[in-house]
Design a protein around this motif. Structure first.
Motif, PDB file in Angstrom:
ATOM      1  N   VAL A  32      31.876 -13.224  67.056  1.00 15.31           N
ATOM      2  CA  VAL A  32      32.863 -14.266  67.341  1.00 15.31           C
ATOM      3  C   VAL A  32      33.115 -14.297  68.845  1.00 15.31           C
ATOM      4  O   VAL A  32      33.478 -13.288  69.429  1.00 15.31           O
ATOM      5  N   ASP A  33      32.917 -15.459  69.418  1.00 14.07           N
ATOM      6  CA  ASP A  33      33.186 -15.625  70.847  1.00 14.07           C
ATOM      7  C   ASP A  33      34.337 -16.604  71.005  1.00 14.07           C
ATOM      8  O   ASP A  33      34.254 -17.751  70.567  1.00 14.07           O
ATOM      9  N   ILE A  34      35.413 -16.122  71.583  1.00  9.46           N
ATOM     10  CA  ILE A  34      36.563 -16.973  71.834  1.00  9.46           C
ATOM     11  C   ILE A  34      36.528 -17.335  73.320  1.00  9.46           C
ATOM     12  O   ILE A  34      36.714 -16.470  74.171  1.00  9.46           O
ATOM     13  N   PRO A  35      36.263 -18.615  73.600  1.00  8.01           N
ATOM     14  CA  PRO A  35      36.163 -19.028  75.011  1.00  8.01           C
ATOM     15  C   PRO A  35      37.421 -18.664  75.800  1.00  8.01           C
ATOM     16  O   PRO A  35      38.535 -18.687  75.270  1.00  8.01           O
ATOM     17  N   PHE A  36      37.225 -18.300  77.019  1.00  8.44           N
ATOM     18  CA  PHE A  36      38.290 -17.983  77.978  1.00  8.44           C
ATOM     19  C   PHE A  36      38.942 -16.625  77.742  1.00  8.44           C
ATOM     20  O   PHE A  36      39.888 -16.274  78.440  1.00  8.44           O
ATOM     21  N   LEU A  37      38.477 -15.857  76.729  1.00  7.19           N
ATOM     22  CA  LEU A  37      38.997 -14.502  76.515  1.00  7.19           C
ATOM     23  C   LEU A  37      37.911 -13.498  76.850  1.00  7.19           C
ATOM     24  O   LEU A  37      36.751 -13.679  76.493  1.00  7.19           O
ATOM     25  N   SER A  38      38.296 -12.439  77.524  1.00  5.93           N
ATOM     26  CA  SER A  38      37.329 -11.385  77.820  1.00  5.93           C
ATOM     27  C   SER A  38      37.022 -10.619  76.539  1.00  5.93           C
ATOM     28  O   SER A  38      37.762 -10.694  75.550  1.00  5.93           O
ATOM     29  N   GLU A  39      35.933  -9.870  76.571  1.00  8.30           N
ATOM     30  CA  GLU A  39      35.564  -9.052  75.410  1.00  8.30           C
ATOM     31  C   GLU A  39      36.668  -8.051  75.077  1.00  8.30           C
ATOM     32  O   GLU A  39      36.962  -7.788  73.918  1.00  8.30           O
ATOM     33  N   LYS A  40      37.286  -7.503  76.106  1.00  8.07           N
ATOM     34  CA  LYS A  40      38.360  -6.515  75.906  1.00  8.07           C
ATOM     35  C   LYS A  40      39.574  -7.148  75.214  1.00  8.07           C
ATOM     36  O   LYS A  40      40.164  -6.562  74.314  1.00  8.07           O
ATOM     37  N   THR A  41      39.926  -8.353  75.619  1.00  4.47           N
ATOM     38  CA  THR A  41      41.046  -9.057  74.998  1.00  4.47           C
ATOM     39  C   THR A  41      40.712  -9.435  73.565  1.00  4.47           C
ATOM     40  O   THR A  41      41.544  -9.311  72.659  1.00  4.47           O
ATOM     41  N   GLU A  42      39.471  -9.882  73.329  1.00  3.74           N
ATOM     42  CA  GLU A  42      39.044 -10.176  71.966  1.00  3.74           C
ATOM     43  C   GLU A  42      39.138  -8.924  71.094  1.00  3.74           C
ATOM     44  O   GLU A  42      39.612  -8.986  69.962  1.00  3.74           O
ATOM     45  N   GLU A  43      38.714  -7.796  71.645  1.00  6.11           N
ATOM     46  CA  GLU A  43      38.773  -6.539  70.896  1.00  6.11           C
ATOM     47  C   GLU A  43      40.214  -6.199  70.512  1.00  6.11           C
ATOM     48  O   GLU A  43      40.482  -5.784  69.385  1.00  6.11           O
ATOM     49  N   LYS A  44      41.139  -6.373  71.432  1.00  6.70           N
ATOM     50  CA  LYS A  44      42.551  -6.117  71.127  1.00  6.70           C
ATOM     51  C   LYS A  44      43.037  -7.025  70.004  1.00  6.70           C
ATOM     52  O   LYS A  44      43.740  -6.579  69.093  1.00  6.70           O
ATOM     53  N   ALA A  45      42.661  -8.286  70.055  1.00  8.13           N
ATOM     54  CA  ALA A  45      43.073  -9.237  69.023  1.00  8.13           C
ATOM     55  C   ALA A  45      42.468  -8.865  67.672  1.00  8.13           C
ATOM     56  O   ALA A  45      43.153  -8.891  66.645  1.00  8.13           O
ATOM     57  N   PHE A  46      41.190  -8.484  67.669  1.00  7.75           N
ATOM     58  CA  PHE A  46      40.530  -8.115  66.413  1.00  7.75           C
ATOM     59  C   PHE A  46      41.117  -6.830  65.836  1.00  7.75           C
ATOM     60  O   PHE A  46      41.240  -6.687  64.625  1.00  7.75           O
ATOM     61  N   ASN A  47      41.492  -5.900  66.698  1.00  6.86           N
ATOM     62  CA  ASN A  47      42.143  -4.673  66.215  1.00  6.86           C
ATOM     63  C   ASN A  47      43.492  -4.982  65.573  1.00  6.86           C
ATOM     64  O   ASN A  47      43.831  -4.429  64.517  1.00  6.86           O
ATOM     65  N   ALA A  48      44.248  -5.876  66.184  1.00  7.98           N
ATOM     66  CA  ALA A  48      45.544  -6.270  65.608  1.00  7.98           C
ATOM     67  C   ALA A  48      45.340  -6.971  64.266  1.00  7.98           C
ATOM     68  O   ALA A  48      46.070  -6.713  63.300  1.00  7.98           O
ATOM     69  N   LEU A  49      44.348  -7.824  64.200  1.00  6.33           N
ATOM     70  CA  LEU A  49      44.028  -8.513  62.955  1.00  6.33           C
ATOM     71  C   LEU A  49      43.611  -7.511  61.882  1.00  6.33           C
ATOM     72  O   LEU A  49      44.077  -7.572  60.741  1.00  6.33           O
ATOM     73  N   TYR A  50      42.751  -6.578  62.240  1.00  6.59           N
ATOM     74  CA  TYR A  50      42.300  -5.556  61.292  1.00  6.59           C
ATOM     75  C   TYR A  50      43.489  -4.742  60.785  1.00  6.59           C
ATOM     76  O   TYR A  50      43.607  -4.502  59.571  1.00  6.59           O
TER      77      TYR A  50
END
Length: 65
Positions: A32-50
């Motif tokens: 999943v690639d969320i435009p305008f978000l860094s990989e690190k920020t995406e990882e934080k979001a996915f961890n919160a979702l998990y």
């Protein structure tokens, strides 16, 4: 208390291990690639979702046992 008691809790905790969370978050981050978000920020979001999904599933399993 469920009929499985502590054993059920131990099994649930084993299934939802830190290793599983890492595998799931890594797979989501890769696919999943969320435009305008860094990989690190995406990882934080996915961890919160998990964490949220894990809590809901654990409660549902414990209630069913």
């Amino acid at each position: 208390m469920s009929i499985f008691g502590k054993l059920g809790d131990d099994i649930i905790d084993e299934v939802f291990s830190d290793e599983l969370q890492k595998e799931v978050v890594d797979a989501l981050n890769k696919n999943v690639d969320i435009p305008f978000l860094s990989e690190k920020t995406e990882e934080k979001a996915f961890n919160a979702l998990y964490d949220t999904v894990e809590d809901v599933i654990k409660k549902a399993i414990k209630k069913a046992l």
